[in-house]
Design a protein around this motif. Structure first.
Motif, PDB file in Angstrom:
ATOM      1  N   GLU A  96       0.819  -1.225   0.000  1.00 36.32           N
ATOM      2  CA  GLU A  96       0.000   0.000   0.000  1.00 36.32           C
ATOM      3  C   GLU A  96       0.847   1.268   0.000  1.00 36.32           C
ATOM      4  N   GLN A  97       2.038   1.142   0.617  1.00 32.96           N
ATOM      5  CA  GLN A  97       2.842   2.344   0.824  1.00 32.96           C
ATOM      6  C   GLN A  97       3.881   2.602  -0.259  1.00 32.96           C
ATOM      7  N   THR A 109       5.941  -9.987  -3.671  1.00 32.14           N
ATOM      8  CA  THR A 109       6.062 -10.099  -5.116  1.00 32.14           C
ATOM      9  C   THR A 109       5.625  -8.775  -5.720  1.00 32.14           C
ATOM     10  N   LEU A 110       6.311  -8.383  -6.773  1.00 31.17           N
ATOM     11  CA  LEU A 110       5.978  -7.133  -7.445  1.00 31.17           C
ATOM     12  C   LEU A 110       5.584  -7.438  -8.883  1.00 31.17           C
ATOM     13  N   TYR A 111       4.377  -7.977  -9.048  1.00 28.35           N
ATOM     14  CA  TYR A 111       3.864  -8.249 -10.380  1.00 28.35           C
ATOM     15  C   TYR A 111       3.165  -6.996 -10.892  1.00 28.35           C
ATOM     16  N   SER A 112       2.667  -7.068 -12.128  1.00 29.30           N
ATOM     17  CA  SER A 112       2.187  -5.837 -12.758  1.00 29.30           C
ATOM     18  C   SER A 112       1.027  -5.198 -11.988  1.00 29.30           C
ATOM     19  N   ASP A 113       0.172  -6.036 -11.369  1.00 33.07           N
ATOM     20  CA  ASP A 113      -0.968  -5.458 -10.641  1.00 33.07           C
ATOM     21  C   ASP A 113      -0.504  -4.647  -9.435  1.00 33.07           C
ATOM     22  N   THR A 114       0.645  -5.002  -8.921  1.00 38.91           N
ATOM     23  CA  THR A 114       1.200  -4.273  -7.785  1.00 38.91           C
ATOM     24  C   THR A 114       1.903  -3.005  -8.249  1.00 38.91           C
ATOM     25  N   LEU A 115       2.565  -3.127  -9.377  1.00 40.18           N
ATOM     26  CA  LEU A 115       3.392  -2.016  -9.844  1.00 40.18           C
ATOM     27  C   LEU A 115       2.574  -0.925 -10.523  1.00 40.18           C
ATOM     28  N   GLU A 116       1.640  -1.351 -11.372  1.00 38.51           N
ATOM     29  CA  GLU A 116       0.873  -0.424 -12.217  1.00 38.51           C
ATOM     30  C   GLU A 116       0.093   0.581 -11.379  1.00 38.51           C
ATOM     31  N   LYS A 132       0.655   2.190  -8.819  1.00 42.69           N
ATOM     32  CA  LYS A 132       0.761   2.208  -7.360  1.00 42.69           C
ATOM     33  C   LYS A 132       2.173   2.543  -6.907  1.00 42.69           C
ATOM     34  N   THR A 133       2.988   2.959  -7.860  1.00 44.81           N
ATOM     35  CA  THR A 133       4.399   3.143  -7.543  1.00 44.81           C
ATOM     36  C   THR A 133       4.918   4.469  -8.090  1.00 44.81           C
ATOM     37  N   ASP A 134       4.119   5.515  -7.916  1.00 43.83           N
ATOM     38  CA  ASP A 134       4.453   6.783  -8.570  1.00 43.83           C
ATOM     39  C   ASP A 134       5.856   7.295  -8.273  1.00 43.83           C
ATOM     40  N   GLY A 135       6.266   7.220  -6.993  1.00 43.63           N
ATOM     41  CA  GLY A 135       7.565   7.788  -6.652  1.00 43.63           C
ATOM     42  C   GLY A 135       8.715   6.806  -6.804  1.00 43.63           C
ATOM     43  N   LEU A 136       8.380   5.538  -7.009  1.00 44.67           N
ATOM     44  CA  LEU A 136       9.394   4.479  -6.940  1.00 44.67           C
ATOM     45  C   LEU A 136      10.361   4.531  -8.124  1.00 44.67           C
ATOM     46  N   LYS A 137      11.655   4.588  -7.827  1.00 44.56           N
ATOM     47  CA  LYS A 137      12.664   4.674  -8.891  1.00 44.56           C
ATOM     48  C   LYS A 137      13.485   3.394  -9.016  1.00 44.56           C
TER      49      LYS A 137
END
Lengths: 321, 319
Positions: free
Chosen positions: B34-35, B50-57, B59-64
């Motif tokens: 969530e965070q 796990t970081l599959y597409s449903d998790t990444l898409e 939901k990861t605006d700041g993540l580099k």
């Protein structure tokens, strides 16, 4: 000619004896009395070090006996002095098990350092989730101390150094600094081995001089992170002292293939320890080693009974007479 | 964000670089996910999330950057991360030595019956020792599936230590140089039929899933040993259990399972020609330090705009 095969051995050696036309009597009793009953009519004995004792009486009563051929290396079951006095050859097969013992030593070290047996027990018990506890250490870059640089010790030192990127330091009272191979650093005494080694492996014979060679004081001198491996003979390491050292964390772990008394007592205190690997004197035991020992021991008998000079004679004095 | 425990050497490196480090060791997986948008970087272990597409898409605006504390990235949808411009770094070399040494330990534990005889000896069965006749490795054929960093280490060590003949299978042109001690083959059938010891060191990808199954067990030598320290699903576990039962191979050593954690009543755990370890081949004092430090350094490099040494998707740095 008649040959007693005193313990079960690989069939290849027995076949060699039969092919030579000898009568082969296989008696698998660990009892000198049984040997005594037959001995009067026997020309040779093929014996295992752990089998029946070839006592002074057996040797004296063996009027036709020319050779006792040991399936293995250690000859502590034969009264060598009496054999020499009676002019009986005692032979062994020193090279047959070298490879197997070197591989076993390597296996014990890597199983200790990676805690494979502890992890196997935990996994089978359904304790997979405790896995973070089983933190091992790497062999690469560590120091291996080899006590006794005979055939096996030399091979262990050379090969583990080369294969695993270990520093190797060795000590052997019969080998001067100039006789050391390049891969093994010379240690003048055991103090140095205890001080610098992360793994210590014992490959010397059991003699009066080596009995109890590693006791309380020596264990205390080792690093707390050190592992001790003994695939040589049980009496060399003081077992009570070892148990104490393992319990008190004076060393990290030990792998033991040989015991002071064999078979060891069922309630041997080492068997209750987790940081220990015990194998039942099987370092030597492979198909290949059994075959080589059995044929090697048989070939020695054939050589002597044909009147030739055998290759691996324990009591050289017999040859000189 | 660090959602699961790593050694302090890595944490300190991040802090020294001026990064704010938040550890969430006790937070459940959902809370962690969530965070994600609140963080620039996540340093994760395979087992936690796990970081599959449903998790990444979305939901990861700041993540580099995703730093993986380990070699395998099969818990991450790398293509999706690339699409979103998220760098993925791993620590492919950190565990190589530990896994190679574990593999050797497992091989000899099998060929010399070390695990079995230890159990028998402790139970007072010393006198049964003549039953446990091992085999020498000297001169035998070792088959390495995947001549990468780990496979090559195992192959060269076994060649140097025991004069084993080492074959290595790779379907195409390997990206690593194959050491001179190993002979490369792309003939799978011949490889499986010939080798006395087969050890898996390939990644889990669609082409390797179930790669060792019924057919392979039928083709293997009856006295062959199989070692898997790579990923569980590369072996068809059910087929392995049947093959072991029927003597189609002599034994197996496994550090990884189709499902992890494996079920408590996994039939493998009842077999005495098997050695099992709980995915600990990589686990040494030295590896933990190398992994934590390497993954932390990778994160620092990405956040500084530098290309890190162990980047999984170098495309994110192009253009």
């Amino acid at each position: 000619m008649k040959v007693i095969v005193e313990s079960p051995v690989a069939k290849e050696g027995v076949e060699l004896l039969k092919d030579e036309g000898y009568e082969v009597v296989e008696i698998y009793e660990d009892d000198p009395e049984v040997l005594l009953e037959e001995i009067g009519s026997v020309d040779a004995i093929l014996a295992r070090p752990t089998g029946a004792r070839v006592t002074a009486e057996v040797l004296r009563e063996g009027d036709r006996l020319q050779v006792v051929s040991i399936h293995g290396v250690g000859c502590e079951n034969v009264d060598i002095d009496m054999a020499t006095e009676e002019g009986i050859y005692v032979l062994n097969t020193p090279n047959a098990n070298t490879e197997a013992v070197v591989e076993h030593t390597f296996g014990l070290m890597s199983n200790l350092s990676k805690r494979i047996l502890e992890a196997d027990r935990a996994t089978r018990n359904g304790d997979y989730e405790t896995r973070d506890q089983y933190i091992g250490v790497e062999m690469k870059g560590k120091t291996l101390g080899v006590i006794g640089l005979g055939r096996i010790g030399l091979e262990v030192g050379r090969r583990l150094g080369r294969a695993c990127g270990m520093e190797v330091v060795g000590c052997d009272p019969y080998l001067g600094a100039s006789e050391f191979p390049d891969e093994i650093e010379y240690a003048e005494d055991l103090e140095k081995i205890f001080e610098v080694s992360d793994f210590i492996t014992v490959h010397c014979p059991l003699t009066e001089g080596t009995e109890g060679l590693i006791g309380q004081e020596e264990l205390h001198k080792m690093k707390e992170s050190a592992f001790l491996i003994n695939v040589a003979r049980g009496g060399i390491v003081d077992e009570d002292a070892l148990v104490d050292a393992l319990k008190e964390g004076e060393i990290r772990g030990a792998a033991i293939d040989v015991f002071k008394e064999e078979p060891p007592a069922d309630d041997h205190p080492l068997f209750d320890l987790n940081n220990v690997i015990v194998t039942p004197h099987t370092a030597w035991l492979t198909e290949e080693a059994r075959r080589r020992m059995s044929t090697g021991a048989a070939e020695g008998i054939i050589t002597v009974l044909r009147g030739d000079i055998p290759e691996h004679t324990v009591n050289q004095a017999v040859c000189e007479e | 964000m660090i959602p699961s425990y790593i050694v302090e050497e890595g944490v300190n490196l991040l802090k020294d670089a001026g990064l704010e480090v938040v550890t969430l060791f006790d937070e459940p997986k959902e809370k962690v996910l969530e965070q994600l948008s609140d963080y620039d970087a996540i340093l994760t272990r395979l087992t936690k999330i796990t970081l599959y597409s449903d998790t990444l898409e979305g939901k990861t605006d700041g993540l580099k950057v995703v730093g993986v504390h380990g070699a395998g990235v099969d818990n991450i949808d790398v293509d999706k991360a690339t699409e979103l411009g998220i760098a993925v770094i791993s620590t492919p070399e950190a565990n190589a030595e530990a896994v190679a040494e574990h593999t050797i330990g497992l091989i000899i534990a099998l060929t010399k019956h070390i695990v079995k005889t230890d159990k028998v000896t402790r139970a007072g069965g010393y006198e049964d020792r003549d039953q446990f006749v091992g085999v020498n490795l000297e001169g035998k054929k070792l088959g390495i599936v995947g001549p990468g960093g780990i496979g090559s280490r195992v192959g060269t060590k076994m060649a140097k230590a025991f004069d084993m003949e080492v074959l290595t299978y790779h379907p195409g042109e390997p990206s690593h140089t194959v050491p001179s001690e190993m002979t490369l083959t792309n003939n799978w059938e011949g490889f499986i039929k010939e080798c006395d010891v087969i050890s898996l060191h390939c990644p889990l990808i669609p082409q390797t899933e179930g790669m060792v199954g019924k057919e392979e067990f039928r083709m293997m030598k009856d006295d062959a040993y199989l070692i898997n320290v790579a990923r569980g699903p590369i072996i068809d576990e059910k087929a392995l259990i049947e093959a072991l039962d029927q003597g189609e191979l002599a034994g197996a050593a496994l550090d990884v399972y189709e499902e992890e954690p494996p079920a408590d009543d996994n039939p493998l755990f009842e077999m005495d020609n098997v050695v099992v370890t709980p995915h600990t081949a990589w686990l040494t004092k030295e590896t933990r330090i190398k992994m934590a430090v390497d993954s932390a350094q990778g994160i620092i490099d990405v956040l500084n705009g530098d290309q890190p040494e162990y980047i999984v998707n170098p495309e994110v740095f192009e253009g």
